[in-house]
Design a protein around this motif. Sequence first.
Motif, PDB file in Angstrom:
ATOM      1  N   PRO A 141       4.933  -3.330 -66.985  1.00  0.00           N
ATOM      2  CA  PRO A 141       3.476  -3.342 -67.175  1.00  0.00           C
ATOM      3  C   PRO A 141       2.726  -3.475 -65.854  1.00  0.00           C
ATOM      4  CG  PRO A 141       4.398  -5.459 -67.803  1.00  0.00           C
ATOM      5  CD  PRO A 141       5.560  -4.547 -67.499  1.00  0.00           C
ATOM      6  N   PHE A 142       1.548  -2.908 -65.799  1.00  0.00           N
ATOM      7  CA  PHE A 142       0.630  -3.067 -64.668  1.00  0.00           C
ATOM      8  C   PHE A 142       1.288  -2.760 -63.319  1.00  0.00           C
ATOM      9  CE2 PHE A 142      -1.846  -5.171 -67.949  1.00  0.00           C
ATOM     10  CZ  PHE A 142      -3.136  -4.746 -67.643  1.00  0.00           C
ATOM     11  N   HIS A 152     -10.841  -5.968 -68.020  1.00  0.00           N
ATOM     12  CA  HIS A 152      -9.614  -5.281 -67.640  1.00  0.00           C
ATOM     13  C   HIS A 152      -9.775  -4.762 -66.202  1.00  0.00           C
ATOM     14  CE1 HIS A 152      -6.372  -2.384 -67.623  1.00  0.00           C
ATOM     15  NE2 HIS A 152      -5.953  -2.863 -68.786  1.00  0.00           N
ATOM     16  N   ASN A 155       1.490  -6.542 -72.742  1.00  0.00           N
ATOM     17  CA  ASN A 155       0.389  -5.789 -73.340  1.00  0.00           C
ATOM     18  C   ASN A 155       0.321  -5.997 -74.847  1.00  0.00           C
ATOM     19  OD1 ASN A 155      -0.952  -4.117 -71.254  1.00  0.00           O
ATOM     20  ND2 ASN A 155       1.114  -3.326 -70.933  1.00  0.00           N
ATOM     21  N   GLU A 161       3.256   2.962 -66.183  1.00  0.00           N
ATOM     22  CA  GLU A 161       4.032   1.952 -66.914  1.00  0.00           C
ATOM     23  C   GLU A 161       5.021   2.639 -67.861  1.00  0.00           C
ATOM     24  OE1 GLU A 161       0.614   1.926 -66.694  1.00  0.00           O
ATOM     25  OE2 GLU A 161       0.534   0.377 -65.134  1.00  0.00           O
ATOM     26  N   GLY A 195      -2.600  -7.361 -71.417  1.00  0.00           N
ATOM     27  CA  GLY A 195      -3.432  -6.170 -71.227  1.00  0.00           C
ATOM     28  C   GLY A 195      -3.524  -5.383 -72.516  1.00  0.00           C
ATOM     29  N   GLU A 196      -3.898  -4.123 -72.372  1.00  0.00           N
ATOM     30  CA  GLU A 196      -4.160  -3.292 -73.553  1.00  0.00           C
ATOM     31  C   GLU A 196      -2.876  -2.563 -73.993  1.00  0.00           C
ATOM     32  OE1 GLU A 196      -7.747  -0.979 -73.011  1.00  0.00           O
ATOM     33  OE2 GLU A 196      -6.829   0.686 -74.094  1.00  0.00           O
ATOM     34  N   ALA A 197      -2.469  -1.605 -73.180  1.00  0.00           N
ATOM     35  CA  ALA A 197      -1.295  -0.794 -73.517  1.00  0.00           C
ATOM     36  C   ALA A 197      -0.802  -0.123 -72.239  1.00  0.00           C
ATOM     37  CB  ALA A 197      -1.674   0.268 -74.542  1.00  0.00           C
ATOM     38  N   PRO A 198       0.464   0.254 -72.197  1.00  0.00           N
ATOM     39  CA  PRO A 198       0.965   0.923 -70.986  1.00  0.00           C
ATOM     40  C   PRO A 198       0.215   2.225 -70.718  1.00  0.00           C
ATOM     41  CG  PRO A 198       2.759   0.345 -72.505  1.00  0.00           C
ATOM     42  CD  PRO A 198       1.489   0.102 -73.240  1.00  0.00           C
ATOM     43  N   GLY A 199       0.032   2.524 -69.436  1.00  0.00           N
ATOM     44  CA  GLY A 199      -0.517   3.818 -69.023  1.00  0.00           C
ATOM     45  C   GLY A 199       0.622   4.706 -68.537  1.00  0.00           C
TER      46      GLY A 199
END
Length: 230
Positions: free
Chosen positions: A104-105, A205, A131, A98, A91-95
């Motif tokens: 992650p996710f 995504h 990520n 996360e 993926g891109e980066a932790p939100g």
Amino acid sequence: MSKSRAVRDYLETLALFEEDLYLPREQSIRKSDATVPRELKALEGAVSPLPASLAEFEQSICNCVRCALGQTRTKFVFGDGDAKARVVFVGEAPGHDEDQTGIPFVGRAGQLLNDMLAEVGIDRKSVYICNTLKCRPPGNRDPLPEEKATCRPYLRTQLSLISPEIVVCLGKHAANELLGTDLPMKDLRGRVMPWEGMKLLVTYHPAYYLRNMSQKVHGDADFKLLRSLL
Ligand code: URA
């Protein structure tokens, strides 16, 4: 159950329902230790020498402060899943979720990813998920080029240690990071490309579908394509 019996059951089910059915739900797609040689080849840009294991690698980098995100993160989000997975999702980066949990996710996009995997009979536990960046960019802004460059050896080392057959890039940041390109999703999505001796599949995504559910048909098609590669 024997393979031939499973195939016969599957064909009988297809004949009954006359529709595009996939393999039984939640199948494990883990590599079998007995059949898969574990000869690891370090990808260019991976740390050298390669660490002995993913767990050892995580221990060695989990306090990273090589970029400013190390100062603002709550938790370092290394990755989650089977260290011998045949499929790795990037993926891109932790939100926010996360960053709080270190996994992650796990937020809404993660829940959708789990559902999309289950729809094609793949159990999240049998894949590996990580990520491009290991730390959350403040306010969920896009990763900066220098942050991607700093984290690059970490992702490349993870992929070297797991040595999957298929890498699925979730969105343009992951795809362009691994391919070394700067292409729009319309030129990347739904394609299986050879990459470093593996297959690389690019899809949107899951957060994109949360904003545009009508587009999820494309993701569903990509996940069916993934299933067919296994
Ligand atoms: N979006 C990502 O790209 N990665 C996560 O881990 C969560 C949301």
